[in-house]
Design a protein around this motif. Sequence first.
Motif, PDB file in Angstrom:
ATOM      1  N   GLU A  32      -7.411  -3.079   6.933  1.00 11.84           N
ATOM      2  CA  GLU A  32      -7.476  -2.615   5.547  1.00 11.84           C
ATOM      3  C   GLU A  32      -6.086  -2.175   5.102  1.00 11.84           C
ATOM      4  O   GLU A  32      -5.429  -1.396   5.783  1.00 11.84           O
ATOM      5  N   ILE A  33      -5.642  -2.687   3.967  1.00 13.91           N
ATOM      6  CA  ILE A  33      -4.328  -2.346   3.418  1.00 13.91           C
ATOM      7  C   ILE A  33      -4.519  -1.354   2.275  1.00 13.91           C
ATOM      8  O   ILE A  33      -5.278  -1.605   1.337  1.00 13.91           O
ATOM      9  N   VAL A  34      -3.812  -0.229   2.370  1.00 14.99           N
ATOM     10  CA  VAL A  34      -3.907   0.824   1.361  1.00 14.99           C
ATOM     11  C   VAL A  34      -2.543   0.989   0.685  1.00 14.99           C
ATOM     12  O   VAL A  34      -1.538   1.212   1.365  1.00 14.99           O
ATOM     13  N   PHE A  35      -2.503   0.837  -0.626  1.00  9.67           N
ATOM     14  CA  PHE A  35      -1.277   1.106  -1.371  1.00  9.67           C
ATOM     15  C   PHE A  35      -1.255   2.581  -1.769  1.00  9.67           C
ATOM     16  O   PHE A  35      -2.224   3.079  -2.345  1.00  9.67           O
ATOM     17  N   ILE A  36      -0.145   3.259  -1.466  1.00 10.98           N
ATOM     18  CA  ILE A  36      -0.005   4.672  -1.813  1.00 10.98           C
ATOM     19  C   ILE A  36       0.940   4.761  -3.003  1.00 10.98           C
ATOM     20  O   ILE A  36       2.137   4.492  -2.894  1.00 10.98           O
ATOM     21  N   ALA A  37       0.370   5.067  -4.156  1.00 11.30           N
ATOM     22  CA  ALA A  37       1.142   5.072  -5.403  1.00 11.30           C
ATOM     23  C   ALA A  37       0.547   6.086  -6.350  1.00 11.30           C
ATOM     24  O   ALA A  37      -0.591   6.539  -6.175  1.00 11.30           O
ATOM     25  N   ARG A  38       1.328   6.424  -7.376  1.00 10.46           N
ATOM     26  CA  ARG A  38       0.855   7.398  -8.359  1.00 10.46           C
ATOM     27  C   ARG A  38       1.287   6.954  -9.758  1.00 10.46           C
ATOM     28  O   ARG A  38       2.047   5.997  -9.918  1.00 10.46           O
ATOM     29  N   GLY A  39       0.812   7.673 -10.748  1.00  9.22           N
ATOM     30  CA  GLY A  39       1.239   7.460 -12.126  1.00  9.22           C
ATOM     31  C   GLY A  39       0.944   6.073 -12.648  1.00  9.22           C
ATOM     32  O   GLY A  39      -0.087   5.461 -12.351  1.00  9.22           O
ATOM     33  N   THR A  40       1.909   5.544 -13.426  1.00  6.81           N
ATOM     34  CA  THR A  40       1.740   4.244 -14.081  1.00  6.81           C
ATOM     35  C   THR A  40       1.569   3.123 -13.064  1.00  6.81           C
ATOM     36  O   THR A  40       0.771   2.196 -13.274  1.00  6.81           O
ATOM     37  N   THR A  41       2.314   3.201 -11.947  1.00  5.28           N
ATOM     38  CA  THR A  41       2.208   2.164 -10.917  1.00  5.28           C
ATOM     39  C   THR A  41       0.789   2.105 -10.360  1.00  5.28           C
ATOM     40  O   THR A  41       0.186   1.027 -10.248  1.00  5.28           O
ATOM     41  N   LEU A  65      -7.481  -0.429  -1.599  1.00  5.43           N
ATOM     42  CA  LEU A  65      -7.387   0.893  -2.237  1.00  5.43           C
ATOM     43  C   LEU A  65      -5.956   1.129  -2.707  1.00  5.43           C
ATOM     44  O   LEU A  65      -5.000   0.803  -2.003  1.00  5.43           O
ATOM     45  N   VAL A  66      -5.795   1.678  -3.909  1.00  7.77           N
ATOM     46  CA  VAL A  66      -4.493   2.167  -4.363  1.00  7.77           C
ATOM     47  C   VAL A  66      -4.706   3.606  -4.818  1.00  7.77           C
ATOM     48  O   VAL A  66      -5.497   3.878  -5.714  1.00  7.77           O
ATOM     49  N   SER A  67      -4.026   4.538  -4.157  1.00  5.57           N
ATOM     50  CA  SER A  67      -4.322   5.955  -4.380  1.00  5.57           C
ATOM     51  C   SER A  67      -3.135   6.819  -3.998  1.00  5.57           C
ATOM     52  O   SER A  67      -2.253   6.397  -3.243  1.00  5.57           O
ATOM     53  N   ASN A  68      -3.131   8.045  -4.508  1.00  7.12           N
ATOM     54  CA  ASN A  68      -2.150   9.052  -4.114  1.00  7.12           C
ATOM     55  C   ASN A  68      -2.851  10.290  -3.561  1.00  7.12           C
ATOM     56  O   ASN A  68      -2.222  11.320  -3.340  1.00  7.12           O
ATOM     57  N   ASP A  69      -4.152  10.178  -3.342  1.00 10.04           N
ATOM     58  CA  ASP A  69      -4.970  11.304  -2.883  1.00 10.04           C
ATOM     59  C   ASP A  69      -5.168  11.209  -1.368  1.00 10.04           C
ATOM     60  O   ASP A  69      -5.858  10.304  -0.889  1.00 10.04           O
ATOM     61  N   PRO A  70      -4.574  12.116  -0.586  1.00 11.79           N
ATOM     62  CA  PRO A  70      -4.706  12.051   0.870  1.00 11.79           C
ATOM     63  C   PRO A  70      -6.161  12.002   1.350  1.00 11.79           C
ATOM     64  O   PRO A  70      -6.460  11.330   2.343  1.00 11.79           O
ATOM     65  N   PRO A 141       6.135  -1.928 -14.251  1.00 15.25           N
ATOM     66  CA  PRO A 141       5.168  -1.266 -13.360  1.00 15.25           C
ATOM     67  C   PRO A 141       4.145  -2.287 -12.841  1.00 15.25           C
ATOM     68  O   PRO A 141       3.543  -3.024 -13.624  1.00 15.25           O
ATOM     69  N   GLY A 142       4.026  -2.361 -11.515  1.00 17.42           N
ATOM     70  CA  GLY A 142       3.065  -3.295 -10.926  1.00 17.42           C
ATOM     71  C   GLY A 142       3.560  -4.720 -10.813  1.00 17.42           C
ATOM     72  O   GLY A 142       2.798  -5.615 -10.444  1.00 17.42           O
ATOM     73  N   THR A 143       4.864  -4.964 -11.087  1.00 18.52           N
ATOM     74  CA  THR A 143       5.429  -6.314 -10.977  1.00 18.52           C
ATOM     75  C   THR A 143       6.698  -6.285 -10.139  1.00 18.52           C
ATOM     76  O   THR A 143       7.610  -5.515 -10.417  1.00 18.52           O
ATOM     77  N   ILE A 144       6.741  -7.132  -9.108  1.00  7.72           N
ATOM     78  CA  ILE A 144       7.899  -7.245  -8.228  1.00  7.72           C
ATOM     79  C   ILE A 144       8.528  -8.617  -8.420  1.00  7.72           C
ATOM     80  O   ILE A 144       7.834  -9.636  -8.398  1.00  7.72           O
ATOM     81  N   ARG A 145       9.840  -8.631  -8.612  1.00 10.16           N
ATOM     82  CA  ARG A 145      10.587  -9.894  -8.715  1.00 10.16           C
ATOM     83  C   ARG A 145      11.441 -10.057  -7.477  1.00 10.16           C
ATOM     84  O   ARG A 145      12.264  -9.197  -7.153  1.00 10.16           O
ATOM     85  N   LYS A 146      11.214 -11.178  -6.758  1.00 12.05           N
ATOM     86  CA  LYS A 146      11.996 -11.452  -5.552  1.00 12.05           C
ATOM     87  C   LYS A 146      12.932 -12.629  -5.824  1.00 12.05           C
ATOM     88  O   LYS A 146      12.513 -13.655  -6.360  1.00 12.05           O
ATOM     89  N   MET A 147      14.215 -12.466  -5.494  1.00  6.90           N
ATOM     90  CA  MET A 147      15.229 -13.486  -5.764  1.00  6.90           C
ATOM     91  C   MET A 147      15.746 -14.075  -4.460  1.00  6.90           C
ATOM     92  O   MET A 147      15.912 -13.364  -3.471  1.00  6.90           O
ATOM     93  N   GLY A 148      16.026 -15.376  -4.470  1.00  7.97           N
ATOM     94  CA  GLY A 148      16.634 -16.009  -3.304  1.00  7.97           C
ATOM     95  C   GLY A 148      15.650 -16.243  -2.172  1.00  7.97           C
ATOM     96  O   GLY A 148      14.446 -16.040  -2.309  1.00  7.97           O
TER      97      GLY A 148
END
Length: 309
Positions: A32-41, A65-70, A141-148
């Motif tokens: 299970e992969i959990v993203f730890i983030a807060r706010g707009t992200t 899951l995406v959360s900032n709550d331990p 927010p929520g978008t990653i750009r990878k170059m090369g």
Amino acid sequence: MKKRIGILGLGGVGGYFGGLLAKAYQESEEIEIVFIARGTTQQTIAENGLKIVTDDSEMIVHPKLVSNDPKEIGELDYLICATKTYDIEESLLSLQSCIVAKTVILPLYNGVDAPERIQKIFPHNDILHGCVYIISMITLPGTIRKMGFYEKLFFGSKTVSSSKLEELQEILQQAKIESYLVENIEETVWEKFIFISALASTTSYLNQHIGEILDNADAMAVYVELLHEIDAVAKAKGLKLPEDIVNQTIVKLEKSPREATSSMHRDLLAGKNTEAISLTKFVLNEGMKYGVKTPLYEKITNVLLPENL
């Protein structure tokens, strides 16, 4: 029993590699992969997923899951950390209840002092050494750009059991991440650090991107001088780096996307906090510790961190 992997820091590094893991194990009953983030992200990813844009493709991934709550995050088997270096202590202390005896922590920061700093907070946990080669950034927010084409991940440890290291390597490779379990990981991390420290310091000091530096003899002279200074510090520390590390690092720069720059330069331009303490001043401090003069690092430190004078 299900393995739970937390991704702390969803910027260019954590967002990209965390995204590959989330995509690979979206339907898995074992991981299970959990993203730890807060706010707009957090809100954006929870509603729309995490978008990853490369030179020739786009994909949207949804973690379990995406959360900032331990309390919601719960206990973790692995924690991959990729925040800014100035956030190390605060971000990890906020997850204290999630980091239990079994938790293995993999730091993927720009600096080289993270494992030592993390071990002070969690003295009984297994802390790996790691680094990545990738040019990627948040564009929205929520978008990653990878170059090369660079997207290599290196990790290892001289103290953690081989079974834990091999388990993590299997998890990464099943997600089609180009990962390498390295025996001499400290040297590998320093090879990357030499590249990123000199690049971050040069781009930020001169306010130039990679192509501008490559095209300007004076700018290249700054970059090369920084490489020689940091190489001297590494040698004084007793690290066994390649004899031609300076030339190897110049070749890496030449192969990098010309329009790209360092994340520290981007932060500086955006008026944000920068990693100058970990990427520039750290080399000056290590030089003083080992009796190595680093006059150009000192000059750039004084420009980027005038409050430290």
